[in-house]
Design a protein around this motif. Sequence first.
Motif, short mmCIF file in Angstrom:
data_model
loop_
_atom_site.label_atom_id
_atom_site.label_comp_id
_atom_site.label_asym_id
_atom_site.label_seq_id
_atom_site.Cartn_x
_atom_site.Cartn_y
_atom_site.Cartn_z
N ILE A 79 0.85 -1.19 0.00
CA ILE A 79 0.00 0.00 0.00
C ILE A 79 0.88 1.24 0.00
O ILE A 79 1.89 1.30 0.71
CB ILE A 79 -0.97 0.00 1.20
CG1 ILE A 79 -1.97 1.15 1.10
CG2 ILE A 79 -0.22 0.04 2.53
CD1 ILE A 79 -3.09 1.08 2.13
N THR A 80 0.53 2.19 -0.84
CA THR A 80 1.24 3.47 -0.90
C THR A 80 0.22 4.58 -1.06
O THR A 80 -0.94 4.34 -1.39
CB THR A 80 2.22 3.51 -2.10
OG1 THR A 80 1.47 3.29 -3.32
CG2 THR A 80 3.30 2.45 -1.99
N ARG A 81 0.69 5.80 -0.84
CA ARG A 81 -0.18 6.94 -1.07
C ARG A 81 0.63 8.09 -1.65
O ARG A 81 1.83 8.21 -1.40
CB ARG A 81 -0.89 7.38 0.21
CG ARG A 81 -0.01 7.95 1.30
CD ARG A 81 -0.82 8.17 2.58
NE ARG A 81 -1.85 9.19 2.43
CZ ARG A 81 -2.95 9.23 3.15
NH1 ARG A 81 -3.18 8.31 4.08
NH2 ARG A 81 -3.84 10.20 2.99
N ASP A 82 -0.05 8.91 -2.42
CA ASP A 82 0.55 10.11 -3.00
C ASP A 82 -0.35 11.27 -2.58
O ASP A 82 -1.40 11.50 -3.19
CB ASP A 82 0.62 9.99 -4.52
CG ASP A 82 1.35 11.15 -5.17
OD1 ASP A 82 1.43 12.23 -4.54
OD2 ASP A 82 1.82 11.00 -6.30
N ASN A 83 0.05 11.97 -1.55
CA ASN A 83 -0.79 13.04 -1.02
C ASN A 83 -0.91 14.22 -1.98
O ASN A 83 -1.88 14.97 -1.93
CB ASN A 83 -0.29 13.49 0.34
CG ASN A 83 -0.60 12.48 1.43
OD1 ASN A 83 -1.38 11.54 1.23
ND2 ASN A 83 0.03 12.64 2.59
N ALA A 84 0.06 14.37 -2.86
CA ALA A 84 -0.01 15.44 -3.86
C ALA A 84 -1.10 15.15 -4.90
O ALA A 84 -1.65 16.08 -5.50
CB ALA A 84 1.33 15.62 -4.54
N LYS A 85 -1.38 13.87 -5.11
CA LYS A 85 -2.38 13.46 -6.09
C LYS A 85 -3.67 12.97 -5.46
O LYS A 85 -4.58 12.50 -6.16
CB LYS A 85 -1.80 12.37 -7.01
CG LYS A 85 -0.62 12.83 -7.84
CD LYS A 85 -0.12 11.73 -8.76
CE LYS A 85 1.03 12.23 -9.63
NZ LYS A 85 1.55 11.15 -10.52
N ASN A 86 -3.76 13.06 -4.14
CA ASN A 86 -4.96 12.62 -3.43
C ASN A 86 -5.32 11.17 -3.77
O ASN A 86 -6.48 10.85 -4.07
CB ASN A 86 -6.16 13.52 -3.74
CG ASN A 86 -6.09 14.84 -3.03
OD1 ASN A 86 -5.05 15.21 -2.49
ND2 ASN A 86 -7.17 15.59 -3.04
#
Length: 127
Positions: free
Chosen positions: A70-77
């Motif tokens: 699991i990963t997230r990209d907070n800049a891309k929501n």
Amino acid sequence: QVQLVESGGGLAPPGGSLRLSCAASGVTFDRLSMTWFRQAPGKEREFVAAISGNGGNLGYTDSVKGRFTITRDNAKNAVNLQMNSLVPEDTAVYYCAGRLTSNPAYYYTRSNYMPYWGNGTPVTVSA
């Protein structure tokens, strides 16, 4: 109003890979702890993986450790679930869920803690 939309599901052979994505809107995304759940036919919804708002803390159910990331990209929501070495038991509808939290290092694994849900994306693992 928080909205979550999953994408990326489909059919994969045993041993194959799929990448799920969940796009969020209507919220400051780094305040959302995000979790993936799944529900197989005839079974209860179960926790799969979770990530804290700052991305620094991760959790996985035992059956997917070493296979899912699991990963997230907070800049891309967006939050993603990379699923490798798929097995037929991974067949389910996968849901992303979110919970606002004041602690950016926290994540949640219980479905009844999550107020925001996507509509789900189906994953089928079959030859």
